[in-house]
Motif scaffolding. Structure first.
Motif, PDB file in Angstrom:
ATOM      1  N   LEU A   1       0.713  -1.373  -0.133  1.00  0.00           N
ATOM      2  CA  LEU A   1       0.780   0.057  -0.136  1.00  0.00           C
ATOM      3  C   LEU A   1       0.925   0.991  -0.047  1.00  0.00           C
ATOM      4  O   LEU A   1       0.526   2.447   0.177  1.00  0.00           O
ATOM      5  N   ASP A   2       2.235   1.269   0.463  1.00  0.00           N
ATOM      6  CA  ASP A   2       3.157   2.119   0.139  1.00  0.00           C
ATOM      7  C   ASP A   2       3.756   2.856  -0.812  1.00  0.00           C
ATOM      8  O   ASP A   2       4.495   2.501  -1.274  1.00  0.00           O
ATOM      9  N   VAL A   3       2.711   4.094  -1.452  1.00  0.00           N
ATOM     10  CA  VAL A   3       2.787   4.331  -2.793  1.00  0.00           C
ATOM     11  C   VAL A   3       4.252   5.228  -2.537  1.00  0.00           C
ATOM     12  O   VAL A   3       4.727   6.295  -1.963  1.00  0.00           O
ATOM     13  N   PRO A   4       5.428   5.083  -3.513  1.00  0.00           N
ATOM     14  CA  PRO A   4       6.634   6.013  -2.890  1.00  0.00           C
ATOM     15  C   PRO A   4       6.980   6.705  -3.460  1.00  0.00           C
ATOM     16  O   PRO A   4       7.142   7.806  -2.559  1.00  0.00           O
ATOM     17  N   SER A   5       5.977   7.608  -4.558  1.00  0.00           N
ATOM     18  CA  SER A   5       5.693   8.517  -4.617  1.00  0.00           C
ATOM     19  C   SER A   5       4.216   8.889  -5.458  1.00  0.00           C
ATOM     20  O   SER A   5       3.874   8.197  -6.547  1.00  0.00           O
ATOM     21  N   ASN A   6       3.630  10.268  -5.007  1.00  0.00           N
ATOM     22  CA  ASN A   6       2.412  10.317  -5.297  1.00  0.00           C
ATOM     23  C   ASN A   6       2.105  11.740  -5.859  1.00  0.00           C
ATOM     24  O   ASN A   6       0.963  11.981  -4.614  1.00  0.00           O
ATOM     25  N   LEU A   7       1.857  11.808  -6.746  1.00  0.00           N
ATOM     26  CA  LEU A   7       1.838  13.284  -7.504  1.00  0.00           C
ATOM     27  C   LEU A   7       0.546  13.362  -7.994  1.00  0.00           C
ATOM     28  O   LEU A   7       0.118  12.264  -8.281  1.00  0.00           O
ATOM     29  N   PRO A   8      -0.373  14.826  -8.422  1.00  0.00           N
ATOM     30  CA  PRO A   8      -2.126  14.159  -8.790  1.00  0.00           C
ATOM     31  C   PRO A   8      -1.077  13.508 -10.624  1.00  0.00           C
ATOM     32  O   PRO A   8      -0.290  14.381 -10.866  1.00  0.00           O
ATOM     33  N   PHE A   9      -2.448  12.554 -10.541  1.00  0.00           N
ATOM     34  CA  PHE A   9      -2.622  11.999 -12.427  1.00  0.00           C
ATOM     35  C   PHE A   9      -0.961  11.614 -12.601  1.00  0.00           C
ATOM     36  O   PHE A   9      -0.124  11.857 -14.549  1.00  0.00           O
ATOM     37  N   GLU A  10       0.453  10.787 -11.341  1.00  0.00           N
ATOM     38  CA  GLU A  10       2.198  10.449 -11.957  1.00  0.00           C
ATOM     39  C   GLU A  10       2.028   9.853 -12.836  1.00  0.00           C
ATOM     40  O   GLU A  10       2.395   8.881 -13.659  1.00  0.00           O
ATOM     41  N   TYR A  11       0.857   8.902 -12.266  1.00  0.00           N
ATOM     42  CA  TYR A  11       0.518   7.342 -12.668  1.00  0.00           C
ATOM     43  C   TYR A  11      -0.652   7.162 -13.714  1.00  0.00           C
ATOM     44  O   TYR A  11      -1.974   7.417 -13.868  1.00  0.00           O
ATOM     45  N   SER A  12      -0.431   6.454 -14.851  1.00  0.00           N
ATOM     46  CA  SER A  12      -0.953   6.319 -16.252  1.00  0.00           C
ATOM     47  C   SER A  12      -1.735   4.769 -15.853  1.00  0.00           C
ATOM     48  O   SER A  12      -3.193   4.718 -16.506  1.00  0.00           O
ATOM     49  N   ALA A  13      -0.918   3.818 -14.859  1.00  0.00           N
ATOM     50  CA  ALA A  13      -1.467   2.898 -14.876  1.00  0.00           C
ATOM     51  C   ALA A  13      -1.001   1.453 -13.786  1.00  0.00           C
ATOM     52  O   ALA A  13      -0.260   1.930 -13.687  1.00  0.00           O
ATOM     53  N   LEU A  14      -2.045   0.886 -13.802  1.00  0.00           N
ATOM     54  CA  LEU A  14      -1.132   0.124 -12.101  1.00  0.00           C
ATOM     55  C   LEU A  14      -1.862  -1.128 -12.483  1.00  0.00           C
ATOM     56  O   LEU A  14      -2.419  -2.164 -12.994  1.00  0.00           O
ATOM     57  N   ALA A  15      -1.191  -2.368 -11.461  1.00  0.00           N
ATOM     58  CA  ALA A  15      -1.158  -4.131 -12.371  1.00  0.00           C
ATOM     59  C   ALA A  15      -1.032  -3.635 -10.456  1.00  0.00           C
ATOM     60  O   ALA A  15       0.392  -3.611 -10.408  1.00  0.00           O
ATOM     61  N   LEU A  16      -1.695  -4.762 -10.175  1.00  0.00           N
ATOM     62  CA  LEU A  16      -1.851  -5.419  -9.029  1.00  0.00           C
ATOM     63  C   LEU A  16      -1.593  -7.451  -8.147  1.00  0.00           C
ATOM     64  O   LEU A  16      -2.452  -7.506  -8.659  1.00  0.00           O
ATOM     65  N   GLY A  17      -0.621  -7.688  -7.759  1.00  0.00           N
ATOM     66  CA  GLY A  17      -0.449  -9.169  -7.152  1.00  0.00           C
ATOM     67  C   GLY A  17      -0.841  -9.149  -6.066  1.00  0.00           C
ATOM     68  O   GLY A  17      -1.457  -8.481  -5.608  1.00  0.00           O
ATOM     69  N   ALA A  18      -0.529 -10.954  -5.947  1.00  0.00           N
ATOM     70  CA  ALA A  18      -1.081 -10.737  -4.349  1.00  0.00           C
ATOM     71  C   ALA A  18      -0.531 -10.220  -2.854  1.00  0.00           C
ATOM     72  O   ALA A  18      -0.723 -10.236  -2.315  1.00  0.00           O
ATOM     73  N   ASN A  19       0.835  -9.394  -3.242  1.00  0.00           N
ATOM     74  CA  ASN A  19       0.830  -8.753  -2.142  1.00  0.00           C
ATOM     75  C   ASN A  19       2.459  -7.923  -2.870  1.00  0.00           C
ATOM     76  O   ASN A  19       3.442  -7.390  -2.165  1.00  0.00           O
ATOM     77  N   HIS A  20       1.969  -7.388  -3.767  1.00  0.00           N
ATOM     78  CA  HIS A  20       2.999  -6.014  -4.594  1.00  0.00           C
ATOM     79  C   HIS A  20       1.856  -5.899  -5.647  1.00  0.00           C
ATOM     80  O   HIS A  20       1.448  -5.225  -5.626  1.00  0.00           O
ATOM     81  N   THR A  21       2.694  -4.307  -5.851  1.00  0.00           N
ATOM     82  CA  THR A  21       2.079  -3.519  -6.726  1.00  0.00           C
ATOM     83  C   THR A  21       2.757  -2.975  -7.733  1.00  0.00           C
ATOM     84  O   THR A  21       3.645  -2.594  -7.514  1.00  0.00           O
ATOM     85  N   CYS A  22       2.587  -2.546  -9.770  1.00  0.00           N
ATOM     86  CA  CYS A  22       3.703  -1.648 -10.205  1.00  0.00           C
ATOM     87  C   CYS A  22       2.554  -0.460 -10.803  1.00  0.00           C
ATOM     88  O   CYS A  22       1.062  -0.360 -10.637  1.00  0.00           O
ATOM     89  N   GLY A  23       3.258   0.388 -11.142  1.00  0.00           N
ATOM     90  CA  GLY A  23       2.441   1.221 -11.637  1.00  0.00           C
ATOM     91  C   GLY A  23       3.095   1.794 -13.029  1.00  0.00           C
ATOM     92  O   GLY A  23       4.582   1.411 -12.424  1.00  0.00           O
ATOM     93  N   ILE A  24       2.567   2.204 -14.183  1.00  0.00           N
ATOM     94  CA  ILE A  24       3.491   3.429 -15.401  1.00  0.00           C
ATOM     95  C   ILE A  24       2.979   5.391 -15.044  1.00  0.00           C
ATOM     96  O   ILE A  24       2.251   5.234 -14.589  1.00  0.00           O
ATOM     97  N   ARG A  25       4.879   5.107 -14.842  1.00  0.00           N
ATOM     98  CA  ARG A  25       4.927   6.914 -14.762  1.00  0.00           C
ATOM     99  C   ARG A  25       4.789   7.329 -15.680  1.00  0.00           C
ATOM    100  O   ARG A  25       4.231   7.291 -16.849  1.00  0.00           O
ATOM    101  N   ARG A  26       3.668   8.469 -15.921  1.00  0.00           N
ATOM    102  CA  ARG A  26       3.132   9.233 -16.863  1.00  0.00           C
ATOM    103  C   ARG A  26       3.896   9.955 -18.120  1.00  0.00           C
ATOM    104  O   ARG A  26       3.808   9.878 -19.140  1.00  0.00           O
ATOM    105  N   VAL A  27       4.448  10.441 -17.147  1.00  0.00           N
ATOM    106  CA  VAL A  27       6.189  11.098 -17.577  1.00  0.00           C
ATOM    107  C   VAL A  27       6.825  10.036 -18.450  1.00  0.00           C
ATOM    108  O   VAL A  27       7.079  10.882 -19.470  1.00  0.00           O
ATOM    109  N   ASN A  28       7.451   9.143 -18.236  1.00  0.00           N
ATOM    110  CA  ASN A  28       8.032   7.935 -19.227  1.00  0.00           C
ATOM    111  C   ASN A  28       7.720   7.526 -20.142  1.00  0.00           C
ATOM    112  O   ASN A  28       8.488   6.595 -20.443  1.00  0.00           O
ATOM    113  N   ASN A  29       7.048   6.978 -19.530  1.00  0.00           N
ATOM    114  CA  ASN A  29       6.115   5.294 -19.313  1.00  0.00           C
ATOM    115  C   ASN A  29       6.978   4.283 -18.626  1.00  0.00           C
ATOM    116  O   ASN A  29       6.900   3.216 -19.012  1.00  0.00           O
TER     117      ASN A  29
END
Length: 804
Positions: free
Chosen positions: A233-261
């Motif tokens: 649950l601990d998002v490392p950096s969380n500015l408005p509209f920073e992430y364009s995509a998320l993917a959640l596993g059993a105990n991890h989360t990944c996101g695509i940064r909008r600025v450079n994908n």
């Protein structure tokens, strides 16, 4: 035609401006999650880890899969095209291009199966798969439907849904509230707890993982709730509209940064960082239980990483040996938010890939719309602080307020111009409802163009005018019914001899007869002697049939010729049905042993079922007042010399309520095996009671079994065809219960038979509210019959090619 009032054109533009602003502010980025919404890339976990994607550079969007070093190509053949794919436990599901159907297969052996809604004409726009549920959203309704799990919000509309380990969540269109559901006792509390944690938040979308959920709120901030044992649950950096995509596993989360994908992952005790992905851009990402895969922008290859990925055998740097994967579905038409580069190449010249609409996208207005002034330009760089997002919100609020004020001024002008404010109404009839006179002769539908919901709406829209044309009569014996002498009918039947007896109805015995003028008829005579029922009951059944059939005229209802009423004798005369009752063809030994019988064809069986459904639909929707038959069964479905089926025997019929919500308490009547259990147990009668009876008939047609039969597997104990067939349909074992006399369905018939089976299963739901309407049933059977004639584009379940 009356010219438009002042400001009318401008007022028509107002909704378009508001829609553009909403798209600008709360766009939906292309996303995927473990068990989440469908994209062009999916992971199935369980017995075999399988990764599937949509192949690029082809005119049809085929599905390819990777499993344990092998590539399985052309799943479902090369002629079927798909829009999106999603994965869950041992299951991959895909939406066919255009949203026409939902197709799933198990990953251990790639066994194909199609899933159906109660109304199969509903187009689908997204599917999500978890470990115990498959859910999808309707394209136009945005209602959710789930398989494998029956507990889901049936009447709510959603803008996003996602599934995880045993539960699913969705974002309601109204207010952005999160709703979670589960049919699994072990995860029901997890679902309710997470829903509670999102209670006061307004979200734009949602993604479900193992025991945690993340989403983006309407301010563009990522919010995660649920279990946090590994820091997921601990998002490392969380500015408005920073992430364009998320993917959640059993105990991890990944996101695509909008600025450079590029991709950043958190949780999983820090084991998800990867040097391989550090400088790569991704189109989309999807998570397995303990690893993540992504579609690389530069070459459209798929790479995977994480502690659960066997990098020593399949290093991320080399990618999977799959052909290039589409970054989005190839569609026909205009893209609202621009076209993806290389679309023509990726789609092989057949369609375009649309850019996802997000906060920085400038929607392209649809064609043939009035021109509008574009909204103020938006800075294309990511917001540097929450205050930037706030300023944009205030600017948008000012624009919406201005538009609202303008619309209000136009409304006042319109009010003064039309005079409606002063009780003066200008009424014109430039548009009239369309009356479709070919209700019973629906043209065949091709497999690539199934019936749309608009055709159903047109049919419902013309219901009122159809009812007025159906005709009613207040007289007891209308002129259209001939009155016969008893002696003439006795002569026509050779004094009601046994050799002329052809059946029995609700209040008497039916005989074949030949009138003096040569007409062949069927004559129903009320029983006499010691078996005679109370005179009042016999009289009631006779009057019921005479009253109903005298004013009902439809191709799929048995036509009343006349009647006879002398002393205690009550007789009804019908047109003669040369080919008898459906029951006889399915169950009578004298008929079923004839291998040449026309009903030993799936197409003919489906056609007869459709004929009967159309007759019942007429009773429910177009008769005035509507009529509930109360005794739908295979022996009351008669077949004429041209193999046209007609509904008969209205002795138990009643005038029905005006809608399905108006219940009519009445003493239960009907036939064992066909009677609606809700009606039988609660004395609550609705049109859905006839739907149940027809569902039993459909199961008879499929299995060849009687409504109640003696089971050889159960020591000869009586068994209902519902209990026999429904479990097999639900588990995908339909072929096990099909009538062997007809033979296995041919390739183009298999999908039709399966559609009839799923329709029947929905018809015999225990509660009426869960059953389809007769209009839905007719639409499904029309579709099934069309499939029997249409082998083009049908699904191939042939051998799957394997490449090294």
């Amino acid at each position: 035609m009356t010219p438009p009032p002042p400001c009318a054109a401008a007022a028509a533009v107002v909704p378009t401006i508001i829609l553009a602003l909403l798209l600008l502010l709360t766009g939906t980025p292309s996303v995927n999650a473990f068990g989440g919404s469908s994209t062009t890339l999916a992971i199935s976990y369980g017995q075999f880890t399988t990764i599937c994607s949509l192949v690029a550079d082809e005119s049809t969007q085929q599905i390819q899969c990777w499993r344990n070093g092998q590539v399985f190509s052309s799943i479902y053949g090369t002629s079927v095209s798909f829009d999106s794919v999603a994965g869950g436990q041992d299951t991959i599901c895909a939406i066919r291009s255009g949203g026409y159907s939902l197709l799933c297969w198990t990953t251990p052996n790639f066994t194909p199966k199609r899933l159906y809604l109660a109304n199969s004409t509903t187009l689908l726009e997204s599917v999500t798969v978890g470990d115990s549920q498959i859910c999808a959203l309707g394209n136009d309704t945005h209602n959710v439907s789930c398989w494998r799990g029956e507990s889901y919000p049936v009447n709510s509309t959603f803008k996003s849904i996602s599934s995880g380990l045993g539960f699913s969540c969705g974002v309601l269109e109204d207010g952005g509230r999160i709703v979670c559901w589960s049919s699994n006792q072990n995860t029901r509390n997890v679902a309710s707890d997470i829903q509670f944690q999102f209670a006061n938040l307004s979200m734009a979308n949602i993604f479900v993982g193992g025991r945690h959920v993340c989403g983006v709120n309407t301010s563009g901030i990522v919010i995660c709730r649920g279990q946090n044992n590994s820091g997921q649950l601990d998002v490392p950096s969380n500015l408005p509209f920073e992430y364009s995509a998320l993917a959640l596993g059993a105990n991890h989360t990944c996101g695509i940064r909008r600025v450079n994908n590029t991709v950043v992952c958190w949780g999983g005790n820090g084991e998800y960082s990867s040097n391989v992905t550090e400088f790569l851009s991704f189109e989309s990402i999807v998570a397995g239980l303990d690893f993540t895969c992504g579609l690389v922008t530069s070459n459209f290859s798929v790479i995977c990483w994480g502690p659960g990925w066997p990098s020593n055998l399949f290093p991320a740097a080399t990618g999977l040996p799959l052909r290039r994967t589409l970054p989005g579905p190839c569609i026909q038409g205009v893209c609202r938010c621009g076209t993806y580069p290389q679309s023509q190449t990726l789609c092989s010249g057949d369609g375009n890939i649309c850019r996802p609409c997000d906060i920085f996208s400038q929607p392209v207005p649809p064609p043939l719309q009035p021109p509008i002034s574009p909204p103020p330009p938006v800075d294309s760089s990511p917001p540097s602080s929450p205050s930037t997002g706030l300023r944009r919100g205030l600017l948008a609020f000012a624009i919406v307020g201005s538009v609202g004020g303008f619309a209000g001024i136009c409304s006042v002008i319109y009010c003064l111009w039309t005079g409606v404010c002063f009780g003066k109404k200008k009424i014109h009839n430039s548009v009239q409802p369309t009356i479709n006179n070919n209700n019973n002769n629906v043209p065949p539908l091709s497999n690539s163009n199934p019936p749309s919901r608009s055709s159903t709406l047109r049919r419902q829209g013309s219901r009122l005018m159809r009812r007025q044309r159906s005709g009613t009569s207040s007289t007891k014996h209308p002129d259209r019914a001939e009155e016969f002498l008893f002696q003439d009918l006795a002569a026509a039947t050779n004094n009601f001899s046994l050799e002329n007896k052809i059946g029995a109805g609700s209040f008497g015995v039916v005989y074949k007869g030949k009138l003096i003028d040569g007409r062949e008829v069927a004559i129903k005579r009320s029983e006499s002697g010691p078996r005679t029922k109370k005179f009042q009951e016999k009289e009631s059944a006779f009057e019921s049939e005479l009253a109903f059939l005298s004013r009902l005229h439809h191709k799929h209802l048995v036509r009343l010729v006349g009647y006879c009423e002398e002393r205690d004798e009550r007789l009804l005369v019908y047109e003669y049905m040369k080919n008898g009752a459906l029951y006889d063809h399915l169950h009578d030994k004298n008929n079923v042993e004839k291998s040449s019988s026309l009903v030993n064809s799936w197409k003919i069986r489906i056609k007869i079922s459709l004929d009967a459904a159309r007759g019942i639909e007429y009773l429910h929707n177009y008769a005035v007042p509507p009529i509930i038959h109360r005794d739908i069964k295979s022996s009351n479905i008669l077949i004429d010399g041209n193999w046209v089926a007609r509904v008969s025997d209205f002795g138990l019929s009643l005038m029905g309520p005006e809608s399905d919500q108006d219940f009519r308490p009445t003493k239960a009547a009907g036939t064992v095996g066909y009677i609606d259990p809700e009606y039988y147990g609660l004395n609550v009668l609705t049109a859905k009671s006839d739907v149940y009876g027809l569902g039993v008939v459909l199961l008879e047609v499929l299995t060849g079994k009687r409504a109640i039969f003696k089971s050889s597997e159960n020591d000869g104990e009586p068994m209902s065809v519902v209990d026999y067939a429904v479990p097999a349909i639900m588990t995908g074992e339909l072929t096990r219960i099909l009538d062997p006399r007809v033979g296995p369905p041919e390739l183009n018939e298999a999908e039709a038979v399966e559609l009839v089976a799923y329709t029947a299963m929905h018809c015999v739901n225990l509660e009426g509210k869960d059953r389809p309407t007769m209009t839905d049933v007719v639409a499904n059977l029309e579709r099934a019959l069309a499939l029997c004639d249409d082998s083009h584009g049908s699904i191939s379940s042939g051998p799957i090619s394997v490449s090294d």
